[in-house]
Design a protein around this motif. Structure first.
Motif, PDB file in Angstrom:
ATOM      1  N   UNK A  45      -8.890   5.653   1.242  1.00  0.00           N
ATOM      2  CA  UNK A  45      -8.828   5.497   2.698  1.00  0.00           C
ATOM      3  C   UNK A  45      -7.531   6.085   3.264  1.00  0.00           C
ATOM      4  N   UNK A  46      -7.426   7.390   3.140  1.00  0.00           N
ATOM      5  CA  UNK A  46      -6.287   8.152   3.668  1.00  0.00           C
ATOM      6  C   UNK A  46      -6.838   9.241   4.580  1.00  0.00           C
ATOM      7  N   UNK A  47      -6.259   9.372   5.760  1.00  0.00           N
ATOM      8  CA  UNK A  47      -6.625  10.456   6.674  1.00  0.00           C
ATOM      9  C   UNK A  47      -5.594  11.583   6.548  1.00  0.00           C
ATOM     10  N   UNK A  48      -6.084  12.766   6.204  1.00  0.00           N
ATOM     11  CA  UNK A  48      -5.243  13.959   6.239  1.00  0.00           C
ATOM     12  C   UNK A  48      -5.254  14.480   7.663  1.00  0.00           C
ATOM     13  N   UNK A  49      -4.070  14.626   8.264  1.00  0.00           N
ATOM     14  CA  UNK A  49      -3.958  15.028   9.670  1.00  0.00           C
ATOM     15  C   UNK A  49      -3.120  16.298   9.759  1.00  0.00           C
ATOM     16  N   UNK A  68     -10.547  10.706   2.463  1.00  0.00           N
ATOM     17  CA  UNK A  68     -11.926  10.517   2.920  1.00  0.00           C
ATOM     18  C   UNK A  68     -12.103  10.882   4.390  1.00  0.00           C
ATOM     19  N   UNK A  69     -11.021  11.382   4.998  1.00  0.00           N
ATOM     20  CA  UNK A  69     -11.058  11.757   6.411  1.00  0.00           C
ATOM     21  C   UNK A  69     -10.058  12.897   6.624  1.00  0.00           C
ATOM     22  N   UNK A  70     -10.506  13.972   7.253  1.00  0.00           N
ATOM     23  CA  UNK A  70      -9.623  15.104   7.546  1.00  0.00           C
ATOM     24  C   UNK A  70      -9.698  15.389   9.046  1.00  0.00           C
ATOM     25  N   UNK A  71      -8.552  15.321   9.712  1.00  0.00           N
ATOM     26  CA  UNK A  71      -8.458  15.557  11.149  1.00  0.00           C
ATOM     27  C   UNK A  71      -7.626  16.816  11.393  1.00  0.00           C
ATOM     28  N   UNK A  72      -8.173  17.754  12.129  1.00  0.00           N
ATOM     29  CA  UNK A  72      -7.440  18.950  12.546  1.00  0.00           C
ATOM     30  C   UNK A  72      -7.423  18.976  14.066  1.00  0.00           C
ATOM     31  N   UNK A  78      -5.733   3.764   8.471  1.00  0.00           N
ATOM     32  CA  UNK A  78      -4.349   3.391   8.784  1.00  0.00           C
ATOM     33  C   UNK A  78      -3.358   4.276   8.042  1.00  0.00           C
ATOM     34  N   UNK A  79      -3.683   4.610   6.795  1.00  0.00           N
ATOM     35  CA  UNK A  79      -2.796   5.487   6.028  1.00  0.00           C
ATOM     36  C   UNK A  79      -3.040   6.932   6.426  1.00  0.00           C
ATOM     37  N   UNK A  80      -1.959   7.590   6.837  1.00  0.00           N
ATOM     38  CA  UNK A  80      -2.024   8.965   7.326  1.00  0.00           C
ATOM     39  C   UNK A  80      -1.133   9.858   6.469  1.00  0.00           C
ATOM     40  N   UNK A  81      -1.691  10.970   6.026  1.00  0.00           N
ATOM     41  CA  UNK A  81      -0.950  12.011   5.349  1.00  0.00           C
ATOM     42  C   UNK A  81      -0.875  13.182   6.326  1.00  0.00           C
ATOM     43  N   UNK A  82       0.278  13.372   6.944  1.00  0.00           N
ATOM     44  CA  UNK A  82       0.448  14.381   7.988  1.00  0.00           C
ATOM     45  C   UNK A  82       1.102  15.623   7.397  1.00  0.00           C
ATOM     46  N   UNK A  83       0.317  16.663   7.223  1.00  0.00           N
ATOM     47  CA  UNK A  83       0.829  17.913   6.674  1.00  0.00           C
ATOM     48  C   UNK A  83       0.813  19.004   7.731  1.00  0.00           C
ATOM     49  N   UNK A  84       1.753  19.936   7.622  1.00  0.00           N
ATOM     50  CA  UNK A  84       1.679  21.161   8.406  1.00  0.00           C
ATOM     51  C   UNK A  84       0.670  22.076   7.721  1.00  0.00           C
ATOM     52  N   UNK A 101       3.823  10.722   4.620  1.00  0.00           N
ATOM     53  CA  UNK A 101       2.815   9.684   4.376  1.00  0.00           C
ATOM     54  C   UNK A 101       3.301   8.372   4.989  1.00  0.00           C
ATOM     55  N   UNK A 102       2.474   7.774   5.860  1.00  0.00           N
ATOM     56  CA  UNK A 102       2.873   6.542   6.532  1.00  0.00           C
ATOM     57  C   UNK A 102       1.637   5.785   6.999  1.00  0.00           C
ATOM     58  N   UNK A 103       1.853   4.536   7.368  1.00  0.00           N
ATOM     59  CA  UNK A 103       0.787   3.685   7.867  1.00  0.00           C
ATOM     60  C   UNK A 103       0.886   3.632   9.394  1.00  0.00           C
ATOM     61  N   UNK A 104      -0.118   4.179  10.075  1.00  0.00           N
ATOM     62  CA  UNK A 104      -0.018   4.330  11.534  1.00  0.00           C
ATOM     63  C   UNK A 104      -0.118   3.002  12.279  1.00  0.00           C
ATOM     64  N   UNK A 105      -0.548   1.947  11.621  1.00  0.00           N
ATOM     65  CA  UNK A 105      -0.601   0.646  12.287  1.00  0.00           C
ATOM     66  C   UNK A 105       0.796   0.073  12.490  1.00  0.00           C
ATOM     67  N   UNK A 106       1.773   0.621  11.769  1.00  0.00           N
ATOM     68  CA  UNK A 106       3.149   0.137  11.856  1.00  0.00           C
ATOM     69  C   UNK A 106       4.111   1.237  12.320  1.00  0.00           C
ATOM     70  N   UNK A 107       3.837   2.481  11.933  1.00  0.00           N
ATOM     71  CA  UNK A 107       4.753   3.597  12.194  1.00  0.00           C
ATOM     72  C   UNK A 107       4.082   4.650  13.071  1.00  0.00           C
ATOM     73  N   UNK A 108       4.904   5.303  13.917  1.00  0.00           N
ATOM     74  CA  UNK A 108       4.365   6.333  14.807  1.00  0.00           C
ATOM     75  C   UNK A 108       5.373   7.451  15.018  1.00  0.00           C
ATOM     76  N   UNK A 109       4.853   8.617  15.456  1.00  0.00           N
ATOM     77  CA  UNK A 109       5.712   9.745  15.788  1.00  0.00           C
ATOM     78  C   UNK A 109       6.519   9.453  17.054  1.00  0.00           C
ATOM     79  N   UNK A 110       7.729  10.036  17.130  1.00  0.00           N
ATOM     80  CA  UNK A 110       8.473   9.979  18.380  1.00  0.00           C
ATOM     81  C   UNK A 110       7.958  11.086  19.304  1.00  0.00           C
ATOM     82  N   UNK A 111       8.562  11.232  20.465  1.00  0.00           N
ATOM     83  CA  UNK A 111       8.054  12.178  21.467  1.00  0.00           C
ATOM     84  C   UNK A 111       8.856  13.469  21.526  1.00  0.00           C
TER      85      UNK A 111
END
Length: 255
Positions: free
Chosen positions: A5-9, A30-34, A76-82, A134-144
């Motif tokens: 249950x990791x989303x690649x973003x 199991x989830x890939x977001x572009x 909730x678990x997000x793997x954010x790659x460029x 790699x982070x859990x988006x329910x607790x951590x978020x990107x700044x602006x």
């Protein structure tokens, strides 16, 4: 391989040369977001062929764009790659094997190794270039932030294996990237009230070259190390030159 249950973003703009390698390097997601900013090449077609859910979104700046992309993730678990990054097989195995032990309050830093001018760069401050991916988006978020965006986390932990990075498509791409980032850097200085300084414009680029090429041993990477050091120095020069230009424009508009 069992899916996790990791989303690649990934955020993209004209990344047809890289996007498939990036997605294929994370076979356990199991989830890939572009989130694409209206690419004119085959980025969207390739991403969809690789199983990604693709969203078209006008460019907002790095921090806001990545925050929007993260919001589309199913997990909730997000793997954010460029798009120009990929997990090494060793890093993929490390994440897969350690998933059940991840701390939801932590952001995980990966040592990033970059490829440029025909070789992996190991010096000059380029390695290990730790990146929080790699982070859990329910607790951590990107700044602006428009540039040098960061994930706000309570705790940072490091993984051991390498994240791979194809940083530039050649010297011309390096020059264009330095030009773009120096503009963003100058705007950031202006927005935070930093003032132009002749001394900084003269001496900081020289200091950056000495730091990159000598102190951090960029010379051990051969001619690519020298080119990288000169590029880093010039990018810093451009940032202060553009700050001067922006201040002049600001003064004229206020008259």
């Amino acid at each position: 391989m069992t899916k996790l249950p990791i989303s690649l973003v990934i955020i993209t703009l004209n990344e047809e040369a890289h996007i498939e390698r990036c997605i294929r390097s994370v076979p356990f997601a199991d989830d890939v977001v572009v989130v694409d900013s209206f690419s004119t090449d085959r980025t969207v077609e390739i991403a969809e062929r690789c199983g990604a859910r693709v969203f078209q979104e006008k460019w907002k700046g790095f921090g806001p764009q990545k925050a929007f992309a993260t919001a589309q993730a199913k997990n909730s678990w997000v793997l954010a790659l460029d798009a120009d990054e990929a997990l090494s097989p060793e890093l993929a195995a490390e994440i897969y094997g350690g998933f059940s032990d991840l701390n939801s309050e932590a952001g995980y830093l990966f040592p990033r190794k970059s490829y440029h001018l025909g070789r992996w760069i190991s010096h000059g401050g380029w390695y290990p270039d730790y990146q929080l991916r790699l982070f859990n988006k329910s607790i951590s978020q990107w700044d602006s932030a428009d540039v040098h965006e960061k994930v706000q986390v309570k705790l940072k932990l490091k993984m051991k294996r390498d994240l791979l990075h194809w940083v530039f498509d050649g010297i011309s791409d390096q020059v264009l990237t330095n030009d773009r980032y120096s503009t963003l850097g100058a705007k950031e200085l202006l927005a935070t009230g930093k003032k132009f300084s002749y001394l900084k414009m003269i001496f900081k680029p020289w200091g950056k070259f000495v730091e990159t090429y000598f102190v951090k041993a960029g010379f051990l990477d051969g001619l690519p190390g020298f080119i990288i050091a000169v590029g880093a120095s010039y990018s810093l020069f451009l940032k202060f030159a553009k700050l001067w230009e922006m201040e002049r424009a600001q003064k004229k508009s206020s008259q």
